[in-house]
Motif scaffolding. Sequence first.
Motif, PDB file in Angstrom:
ATOM      1  N   ASP A   1      49.599  41.313 139.534  1.00  0.00           N
ATOM      2  CA  ASP A   1      48.744  42.221 138.776  1.00  0.00           C
ATOM      3  C   ASP A   1      47.480  41.441 138.413  1.00  0.00           C
ATOM      4  N   HIS A   2      46.450  41.621 139.221  1.00  0.00           N
ATOM      5  CA  HIS A   2      45.223  40.851 139.040  1.00  0.00           C
ATOM      6  C   HIS A   2      44.513  41.196 137.731  1.00  0.00           C
ATOM      7  N   ASP A   3      44.569  42.459 137.336  1.00  0.00           N
ATOM      8  CA  ASP A   3      43.959  42.840 136.061  1.00  0.00           C
ATOM      9  C   ASP A   3      44.654  42.141 134.900  1.00  0.00           C
ATOM     10  N   GLU A   4      45.976  42.060 134.974  1.00  0.00           N
ATOM     11  CA  GLU A   4      46.730  41.394 133.910  1.00  0.00           C
ATOM     12  C   GLU A   4      46.414  39.895 133.879  1.00  0.00           C
ATOM     13  N   ARG A   5      46.255  39.286 135.024  1.00  0.00           N
ATOM     14  CA  ARG A   5      45.893  37.863 135.061  1.00  0.00           C
ATOM     15  C   ARG A   5      44.506  37.633 134.478  1.00  0.00           C
ATOM     16  N   ARG A   6      43.572  38.508 134.792  1.00  0.00           N
ATOM     17  CA  ARG A   6      42.227  38.382 134.205  1.00  0.00           C
ATOM     18  C   ARG A   6      42.295  38.543 132.678  1.00  0.00           C
ATOM     19  N   ARG A   7      43.103  39.501 132.214  1.00  0.00           N
ATOM     20  CA  ARG A   7      43.255  39.697 130.768  1.00  0.00           C
ATOM     21  C   ARG A   7      43.895  38.467 130.123  1.00  0.00           C
TER      22      ARG A   7
ATOM     23  N   TYR B   1      39.453  33.932 139.393  1.00  0.00           N
ATOM     24  CA  TYR B   1      39.137  35.183 138.715  1.00  0.00           C
ATOM     25  C   TYR B   1      37.740  35.220 138.089  1.00  0.00           C
TER      26      TYR B   1
ATOM     27  N   PHE C   1      33.517  38.906 130.096  1.00  0.00           N
ATOM     28  CA  PHE C   1      34.810  39.574 130.173  1.00  0.00           C
ATOM     29  C   PHE C   1      35.516  39.526 128.818  1.00  0.00           C
TER      30      PHE C   1
ATOM     31  N   GLU D   1      36.807  46.452 123.636  1.00  0.00           N
ATOM     32  CA  GLU D   1      37.822  47.472 123.905  1.00  0.00           C
ATOM     33  C   GLU D   1      38.856  47.516 122.794  1.00  0.00           C
TER      34      GLU D   1
END
Length: 189
Positions: A6-12, A49, A59, A66
Amino acid sequence: MPKQVDHDERRRQIGDAVCRLIASRGLDAVSLRHVAAEAGVSMGRVQHYFASKDEMLMFAFELVSERVASRLGAVGADDPAAYLRAVLLELLPLSEAAREEAPVLAAFLAHAVVEPRLGEPLRRGSGEMATWLAGMITAAGGPGDAEREAKALLAFVDGLMLQVLIGQVTAEVAVDLVDHQLSRVLTRG
């Protein structure tokens, strides 16, 4: 079967580490090495990332923005004046979540003075927030120039946030000051 990433989760995850670093040590502590250590990942993963420190910072700013928007969206009250009060209090470092976010927001505010790229989303967000607050002031029966009062309230809350963060003002005093200022805004003729 290959593992799904889960690339979005890794970025988060990395963005969260950036936020923790900023909150505890300031923007200057954000480096590839420190972020990787804080996130518990390799420097290569961070580089995969994020191409630069600026990209990580932007980011992280988006993440905090958010979260603040989500907290504000969860605010509820029976009438417009109570709702307006609840929103203003939610912008202060009074809850655990807001206390975690406020040092990050304060660091970004200070950095935006010298970094135009960061200043733009802050200006845009502030303008949108002022327009929204003006609508709340009008709905609460506030007389006078609601847009001007909204901008003044936002400036007031930003300054109060900093005073609470450095311990110049207690949470109790901050709540009292918001109540006083809001009463003044809603009863001004």
